[in-house]
Design a protein around this motif. Structure first.
Motif, PDB file in Angstrom:
ATOM      1  N   VAL A 101       0.841  -1.193   0.000  1.00  0.00           N
ATOM      2  CA  VAL A 101       0.000   0.000   0.000  1.00  0.00           C
ATOM      3  C   VAL A 101       0.877   1.244   0.000  1.00  0.00           C
ATOM      4  O   VAL A 101       2.076   1.188   0.264  1.00  0.00           O
ATOM      5  CB  VAL A 101      -0.949   0.043   1.229  1.00  0.00           C
ATOM      6  CG1 VAL A 101      -1.952  -1.085   1.179  1.00  0.00           C
ATOM      7  CG2 VAL A 101      -0.179   0.023   2.522  1.00  0.00           C
ATOM      8  N   CYS A 102       0.260   2.378  -0.277  1.00  0.00           N
ATOM      9  CA  CYS A 102       0.933   3.673  -0.233  1.00  0.00           C
ATOM     10  C   CYS A 102       1.218   4.021   1.225  1.00  0.00           C
ATOM     11  O   CYS A 102       0.364   3.836   2.090  1.00  0.00           O
ATOM     12  CB  CYS A 102       0.052   4.733  -0.876  1.00  0.00           C
ATOM     13  SG  CYS A 102       0.673   6.409  -0.720  1.00  0.00           S
ATOM     14  N   ALA A 103       2.390   4.539   1.520  1.00  0.00           N
ATOM     15  CA  ALA A 103       2.786   4.850   2.895  1.00  0.00           C
ATOM     16  C   ALA A 103       2.111   6.115   3.420  1.00  0.00           C
ATOM     17  O   ALA A 103       2.163   6.392   4.610  1.00  0.00           O
ATOM     18  CB  ALA A 103       4.295   5.006   2.978  1.00  0.00           C
ATOM     19  N   LYS A 104       1.443   6.873   2.549  1.00  0.00           N
ATOM     20  CA  LYS A 104       0.792   8.105   2.978  1.00  0.00           C
ATOM     21  C   LYS A 104      -0.722   7.939   3.083  1.00  0.00           C
ATOM     22  O   LYS A 104      -1.313   8.212   4.112  1.00  0.00           O
ATOM     23  CB  LYS A 104       1.125   9.245   2.004  1.00  0.00           C
ATOM     24  CG  LYS A 104       0.585  10.603   2.402  1.00  0.00           C
ATOM     25  CD  LYS A 104       1.044  11.658   1.409  1.00  0.00           C
ATOM     26  CE  LYS A 104       0.593  13.035   1.787  1.00  0.00           C
ATOM     27  NZ  LYS A 104      -0.827  13.256   1.574  1.00  0.00           N
ATOM     28  N   CYS A 105      -1.366   7.469   2.028  1.00  0.00           N
ATOM     29  CA  CYS A 105      -2.834   7.378   2.012  1.00  0.00           C
ATOM     30  C   CYS A 105      -3.347   5.977   2.337  1.00  0.00           C
ATOM     31  O   CYS A 105      -4.553   5.781   2.464  1.00  0.00           O
ATOM     32  CB  CYS A 105      -3.380   7.836   0.669  1.00  0.00           C
ATOM     33  SG  CYS A 105      -2.931   6.779  -0.713  1.00  0.00           S
ATOM     34  N   LEU A 106      -2.460   4.993   2.447  1.00  0.00           N
ATOM     35  CA  LEU A 106      -2.792   3.606   2.788  1.00  0.00           C
ATOM     36  C   LEU A 106      -3.705   2.926   1.778  1.00  0.00           C
ATOM     37  O   LEU A 106      -4.406   1.973   2.108  1.00  0.00           O
ATOM     38  CB  LEU A 106      -3.412   3.528   4.188  1.00  0.00           C
ATOM     39  CG  LEU A 106      -2.570   4.069   5.332  1.00  0.00           C
ATOM     40  CD1 LEU A 106      -3.343   3.973   6.635  1.00  0.00           C
ATOM     41  CD2 LEU A 106      -1.271   3.312   5.446  1.00  0.00           C
ATOM     42  N   GLU A 107      -3.726   3.395   0.538  1.00  0.00           N
ATOM     43  CA  GLU A 107      -4.528   2.767  -0.504  1.00  0.00           C
ATOM     44  C   GLU A 107      -3.629   1.886  -1.363  1.00  0.00           C
ATOM     45  O   GLU A 107      -2.467   2.197  -1.591  1.00  0.00           O
ATOM     46  CB  GLU A 107      -5.222   3.826  -1.361  1.00  0.00           C
ATOM     47  CG  GLU A 107      -6.277   4.599  -0.588  1.00  0.00           C
ATOM     48  CD  GLU A 107      -7.035   5.564  -1.477  1.00  0.00           C
ATOM     49  OE1 GLU A 107      -6.998   5.396  -2.711  1.00  0.00           O
ATOM     50  OE2 GLU A 107      -7.673   6.466  -0.928  1.00  0.00           O
ATOM     51  N   SER A 108      -4.184   0.789  -1.832  1.00  0.00           N
ATOM     52  CA  SER A 108      -3.383  -0.151  -2.624  1.00  0.00           C
ATOM     53  C   SER A 108      -3.442   0.239  -4.099  1.00  0.00           C
ATOM     54  O   SER A 108      -4.227  -0.286  -4.872  1.00  0.00           O
ATOM     55  CB  SER A 108      -3.878  -1.577  -2.425  1.00  0.00           C
ATOM     56  OG  SER A 108      -5.238  -1.661  -2.772  1.00  0.00           O
ATOM     57  N   ARG A 109      -2.623   1.195  -4.461  1.00  0.00           N
ATOM     58  CA  ARG A 109      -2.483   1.636  -5.848  1.00  0.00           C
ATOM     59  C   ARG A 109      -1.095   1.268  -6.324  1.00  0.00           C
ATOM     60  O   ARG A 109      -0.292   0.723  -5.585  1.00  0.00           O
ATOM     61  CB  ARG A 109      -2.660   3.154  -5.933  1.00  0.00           C
ATOM     62  CG  ARG A 109      -4.025   3.639  -5.525  1.00  0.00           C
ATOM     63  CD  ARG A 109      -4.074   5.133  -5.700  1.00  0.00           C
ATOM     64  NE  ARG A 109      -5.345   5.677  -5.258  1.00  0.00           N
ATOM     65  CZ  ARG A 109      -5.526   6.925  -4.917  1.00  0.00           C
ATOM     66  NH1 ARG A 109      -4.528   7.769  -4.930  1.00  0.00           N
ATOM     67  NH2 ARG A 109      -6.715   7.360  -4.552  1.00  0.00           N
ATOM     68  N   ASP A 110      -0.808   1.612  -7.578  1.00  0.00           N
ATOM     69  CA  ASP A 110       0.538   1.382  -8.098  1.00  0.00           C
ATOM     70  C   ASP A 110       1.511   2.294  -7.366  1.00  0.00           C
ATOM     71  O   ASP A 110       1.330   3.512  -7.335  1.00  0.00           O
ATOM     72  CB  ASP A 110       0.601   1.667  -9.603  1.00  0.00           C
ATOM     73  CG  ASP A 110      -0.188   0.649 -10.399  1.00  0.00           C
ATOM     74  OD1 ASP A 110      -0.358  -0.478  -9.900  1.00  0.00           O
ATOM     75  OD2 ASP A 110      -0.631   0.980 -11.509  1.00  0.00           O
TER      76      ASP A 110
END
Length: 188
Positions: A101-110
């Motif tokens: 996941v993204c370390a800032k928004c915690l969403e699993s994007r590229d």
């Protein structure tokens, strides 16, 4: 009852007034003081382990001098250890890597990879480039360097593509020279 009133709310504009432009426009764009030590240090900080949207947010903050770097390590929300070194990150790089996941928004994007090159890698690239150039003729070398300049101006830093195109051009130049030599011999 309050919801029905808000959904039927009409415009407060009277008459046939067109929407006008922005009242207070900047006469010139904001430019951070590039000679400042703090600005240089912040600009050189790597941005990685984030999704594209969060990278854009961080880059905007850096551009408009809104970025505030961390002074001490921050606690990770996931593992609750003081492991976060980068500002605006919520979880550490290890947890972000495990969860993907993204370390800032915690969403699993590229996740955008970090483009940090160590001194060893930079030296190795320089040696590789010198080795490649030493094997070329003067004409090929100048052509290759000119192409590298053009690509760096466009913002493309794909040296792998340049290496491949350089080697292909070497063969194509030799082939075209051989073809022209054969044609000139045939004419004689």
């Amino acid at each position: 009852m309050g919801d029905a009133y808000e959904s039927n709310k009409a415009s407060s504009r009277k008459g046939n007034n067109k929407k006008q432009g922005q009242a207070h426009k900047n006469t010139y764009a904001f430019h951070a003081n590039k000679s400042s030590k703090i600005t240089k240090r912040i600009a050189n900080m790597p941005v990685g382990g984030l999704c594209e949207k969060c990278v854009d947010v961080i880059m905007w903050r850096k551009k408009f001098k809104k970025y505030k770097p961390l002074t001490c390590m921050k606690k990770c929300v996931n593992c609750e250890q003081k492991a976060i070194k980068d500002a605006y990150h919520v979880i550490c790089n290890n947890c972000a890597g495990e969860k993907n996941v993204c370390a800032k928004c915690l969403e699993s994007r590229d996740i955008v990879p970090t483009n940090i090159k160590t001194e060893k890698e930079l030296i190795q690239e320089q040696v590789e480039l010198e080795r490649l150039l030493s094997g070329m003729t003067e004409r090929e070398r100048r052509t290759y360097l000119r192409q590298m300049e053009r690509k760096s101006k466009k913002g493309d830093d794909a040296e792998d593509d340049e290496d491949e195109s350089g080697s292909e051009e070497e063969g194509s130049d030799e082939d075209s020279d051989e073809d022209s030599d054969e044609e000139s011999e045939d004419e004689k």
